[in-house]
Design a protein around this motif. Structure first.
Motif, PDB file in Angstrom:
ATOM      1  N   PRO B 317      -8.436  19.300  27.826  1.00  0.00           N
ATOM      2  CA  PRO B 317      -7.864  19.335  26.488  1.00  0.00           C
ATOM      3  C   PRO B 317      -7.564  20.776  25.681  1.00  0.00           C
ATOM      4  CG  PRO B 317     -10.138  18.706  26.428  1.00  0.00           C
ATOM      5  CD  PRO B 317      -9.569  18.820  27.858  1.00  0.00           C
ATOM      6  N   LEU B 318      -8.451  21.717  25.986  1.00  0.00           N
ATOM      7  CA  LEU B 318      -8.306  22.850  25.421  1.00  0.00           C
ATOM      8  C   LEU B 318      -7.138  23.830  25.997  1.00  0.00           C
ATOM      9  CD1 LEU B 318     -12.093  24.146  24.780  1.00  0.00           C
ATOM     10  CD2 LEU B 318     -10.107  24.215  23.096  1.00  0.00           C
ATOM     11  N   TRP B 320      -4.608  22.411  27.860  1.00  0.00           N
ATOM     12  CA  TRP B 320      -3.459  21.737  27.141  1.00  0.00           C
ATOM     13  C   TRP B 320      -2.939  22.201  25.988  1.00  0.00           C
ATOM     14  CZ3 TRP B 320      -2.747  18.081  23.450  1.00  0.00           C
ATOM     15  CH2 TRP B 320      -1.622  17.579  23.678  1.00  0.00           C
ATOM     16  N   LYS B 321      -3.748  22.186  25.174  1.00  0.00           N
ATOM     17  CA  LYS B 321      -3.569  22.562  23.593  1.00  0.00           C
ATOM     18  C   LYS B 321      -3.191  23.761  23.464  1.00  0.00           C
ATOM     19  CE  LYS B 321      -6.447  23.591  20.815  1.00  0.00           C
ATOM     20  NZ  LYS B 321      -6.601  25.095  20.143  1.00  0.00           N
ATOM     21  N   LEU B 396     -13.809  22.941  17.022  1.00  0.00           N
ATOM     22  CA  LEU B 396     -14.522  23.377  18.326  1.00  0.00           C
ATOM     23  C   LEU B 396     -15.893  23.521  17.899  1.00  0.00           C
ATOM     24  CD1 LEU B 396     -11.657  25.880  19.846  1.00  0.00           C
ATOM     25  CD2 LEU B 396     -11.918  23.230  20.082  1.00  0.00           C
TER      26      LEU B 396
END
Lengths: 250, 550
Positions: B317-318, B320-321, B396
């Protein structure tokens, strides 16, 4: 579901939260009330792990927030008072990111995303960059982001700010529905009508201290048939209102 | 409200933003000040010693002093254009509080005048840091009096007003017709191109000296270069006017110096008055929109997400984001890659001008290029990735991700963002430097080691000095940390140049030959190790982080 014991937060000599004890049962909607600067947001941040307590502890679903942060945080969803989002993502991408961050499977996220966007009437905006959405829409995306991993404990800081009446109504119905499914909700608000109609229990804070806590019926009984507004003003310094006209007239 | 009182408020707000969160760290501020002063003293001393030695050996070579002054002013102009065009545009036309200020009964000229002063102040700090050591060194070598330095001060202020005023004038029509995002991109590219053009001029001189004959050749090149500053095009640059005034004063021609200064100050005053009035009129008459409207467009996503299957699930997720946001936000990608591209071009320009030395130097210059660019881009990416979260960073901190994991993912994401530079360098090694695939791969491994090291250092710096309330990528970390990073880049670049020179002097096969794969692996291991340490330190810092904002 949530237990705070002796929760205290100091900023130098300022006592922002003063030995707060709270116990919130599963499925309850719990309202934190208080004037500006009462310590509501600080309390929520302490209970979500964004701030560390100077003293005391917080337990979420039996997990100590300090000792087992991952296990405790997995159960929590949080919506801040301002919808600060990633402007260069779309709502669909943001929900996917939020879900994956909490370990939800991609297929499950896709299904929930469709449902949440439909619920908040964002169907047609799912693939547009968040930067192009209105403030109210962003607030809805933030809410959807907090719900996508289906938290057991949801914190909402001033949740109706920026929402139109229809959005606010949807939110209230949604919170009732979630509480009915056993999800615990803690919200801070200035709008006493929301607290009165929505919350199962409320706590009144002033200067970091817990002044009173209980159901509406308990508070009314204790204060002698007063409305919540009257109770609130009484506890937090109601004379200010009567002094207002004098102050304005100089 | 007067111009001064509004300016006072603005500076107070800016100062509060700078010191907040650093209140308790007095030691840090002392350290930063010391490092800054050390930099100024060191640079000034090096220039002073070099100039003094050159003049002692060849007393008639006073043109070196002129060249230093012209180059320092030109460098200052390039820096202002490169760093500040986009920033000024942001401060003047797209500032968040402009809407509020314009709605008050304060005269728009006062509002825009105070913004002008803020822009000047920002440029002044940058310029003093870069041009002051050279100017003081020239003054010290020439043993000038205080009047010469006073002339420098007046010239500096007049000089700085011109690019700011021109930004106003260029920005007015653009702000009306071009969308905010495109305008920012346009200005950044325009500034980058102009700065590149100005900055490449001094590179025409050969930078490596191997014999007395080459020294003579360099001297002749220097005289040739000085003629560039007397060309019709150069006479239009405000940097030339300012330098010419100082050169005349250096020779004792005070009449000519003051007349040149008068022209500089006159043009500056005229441009200031016209630009502020015109901008104020444009706002007052509604010619420029106050509120910027974000473009509403559908975007395609999830095109390359299948690649994420190659990395562990927790990272996806991180990773890609962050990659998505950097790719979509021009301001971020420009900030990330522009300086690295400048560094890549440096050895190519020097190679193009001196072919015989270039052949000897090719391997090492190419390596310097690869290492320097990889460290710069890697560290810049590392610096950006935590503060880039902005006011959303609490997500986060509240998520079930351990601080160590978070820091390591950010470190690896920063390395991923540097990969285009690493791969690009390997391709350039083959195409431009005619190295074999084997050597290009070896060079790529070394560059990867440098990228990992830079990304680790950057991640630590970004976490330690993060400013989550940034409004421009340049302000993602505190000003002091930017100085530290700038010094680091300066040291790396300086080290590379020194190594290049040392290789020629010593003619050592170790330095002029291409490194073996064993050396490359060692560099990769060391780079990874130091980078990982930086990331772990960053993880410790994140674990102690609290979210006060909001």
């Amino acid at each position: 579901m949530l237990r705070a014991q002796g929760l205290t937060r100091r900023y130098g000599s300022l006592l922002a939260v003063d030995h707060l004890d709270l116990h919130i049962a599963p499925g309850q909607i719990f309202g934190l009330l208080g004037p500006n600067g009462a310590g509501k947001t600080t309390t929520i941040k302490l209970m979500t792990g964004l701030l560390r307590p100077s003293e005391g502890s917080v337990q979420v679903g039996g997990h100590d927030l300090e000792k087992e942060p991952s296990a405790a945080r997995r159960l929590i969803g949080y919506v801040a008072d301002e919808p600060h989002l990633y402007e260069k993502l779309t709502p669909v991408e943001f929900l996917r990111f939020s879900g994956e961050l909490y370990g939800v499977a991609a297929d499950t996220i896709r299904g929930r995303t469709q449902r949440l966007l439909h619920l908040f009437e964002l169907d047609g905006r799912g693939d547009f960059l968040i930067e192009s959405l209105s403030h109210g829409m962003k607030q809805k995306v933030a809410l959807a982001g907090a719900l996508v991993h289906e938290p057991r404990l949801l914190f909402l800081d001033e949740p109706t700010v920026g929402l139109d009446p229809r959005g606010a109504r949807t939110l209230k119905l949604l919170l009732r529905h979630l509480a009915g499914r056993g999800i615990t909700i803690v919200l801070s608000t200035h709008i006493l009508e929301i607290a009165e109609r929505l919350c199962d229990r409320v706590a009144i804070l002033a200067k970091g201290k817990l002044l009173a806590t209980g159901t509406m019926a308990e508070l009314t009984e204790r204060m002698g048939e007063m409305s919540l507004e009257e109770i609130f003003l009484e506890m937090t310094g109601g004379n200010d209102v009567t002094d207002l006209s004098e102050a304005l007239d100089g | 409200m007067t111009l001064l009182s509004l300016l006072g408020w603005q500076l107070k707000i800016a100062w509060a933003g700078m010191v907040r969160g650093r209140r308790a760290r007095v030691g840090q501020r002392i350290l930063l000040t010391t490092v800054g002063l050390f930099w100024l003293a060191m640079l000034g001393a090096v220039i002073y010693l070099a100039l003094g030695e050159a003049i002692r050996r060849t007393p008639e070579a006073t043109w070196l002093l002129d060249l230093t002054l012209y180059s320092a002013w030109l460098g200052a102009l390039a820096m202002v254009i490169f760093f500040n065009l986009g920033f000024l545009l942001h401060v003047v036309f797209f500032s968040r509080d402009l809407e509020f200020l314009m709605a008050t009964p304060v005269d728009p000229r006062v509002v825009l005048g105070s913004r002008f002063a803020v822009g000047m102040w920002s440029n002044l700090l940058l310029n003093l840091f870069l041009s002051m050591p050279a100017v003081i060194a020239v003054g010290a070598v020439s043993k000038v009096g205080p009047a010469w330095y006073a002339l420098f001060a007046v010239a500096q202020i007049s000089f700085l007003a011109i690019p700011v005023a021109l930004t106003y004038l260029i920005g007015i029509p653009l702000a009306r017709w071009v969308s905010t995002q495109r305008l920012r991109a346009l200005f950044s590219i325009l500034g980058f191109g102009l700065a590149l053009f100005l900055w490449s001029l001094p590179q025409l001189a050969p930078s490596r000296i191997r014999s007395a004959a080459e020294l003579d050749r360099l001297m002749n090149h220097g005289i040739d270069l000085l003629r560039v500053f007397q060309s019709p095009a150069a006479l239009l640059w405000p940097s030339t006017w300012a330098a010419a005034a100082q050169v005349e004063a250096l020779r004792g021609h005070w009449g000519a110096a003051l007349s040149r200064l008068l022209v500089l100050a006159g043009v500056a005053a005229l441009l200031v008055a016209v630009s502020i009035r015109l901008a104020a009129h444009s706002y007052r008459d509604g010619w420029i929109r106050l509120a910027s409207v974000a473009t509403s467009r559908q975007v395609r996503s999830e095109r390359f997400t299948f690649l994420l299957n190659l990395v562990p699930r927790d990272w996806r997720p991180l990773l890609w984001k962050d990659l998505t946001i950097v790719a979509r936000d021009f301001r971020l990608s420009f900030q990330l890659y522009s300086l690295g591209i400048l560094m890549c071009l440096f050895p190519f320009m020097t190679l193009a001008t001196s072919s015989s030395e270039g052949a000897v130097m090719a391997p090492l210059t190419a390596l310097s290029c690869a290492l320097g660019a990889a460290v710069v881009v890697g560290s810049q990416a590392g610096i950006m990735l935590i503060p880039m979260e902005g006011r959303s960073a609490w997500r986060l901190l509240a998520a079930p991700v351990s601080p160590q994991n978070l820091a390591v993912i950010k470190w690896l994401t920063a390395t991923c963002l540097t990969l285009p530079v690493v791969v690009g360098q390997a391709v350039l090694l083959m195409l431009a430097f005619h190295r074999s695939f084997h050597e290009a791969f070896t060079g790529g491994l070394i560059a990867l080691g440098a990228a990992l090291l830079g990304a680790g250092f950057g991640t630590w710096t970004g976490v330690s000095f993060a400013n989550f309330e940034w409004d421009h990528p340049r302000r993602m970390i505190s000003p002091g940390a930017q100085i530290i990073w700038g010094l680091g880049v300066g040291l790396i670049t300086g080290g590379m140049v020194f190594l290049s020179q040392a290789a020629v002097w010593s003619s050592s096969p170790l330095l002029t030959g291409f490194p073996s794969p064993g050396v490359a692996l060692l560099v990769l291991l060391v780079g990874t190790g130091i980078g990982a340490l930086g990331a772990l330190r960053a993880g410790h810092k994140i674990a102690r982080m609290e979210w006060e904002a909001g």
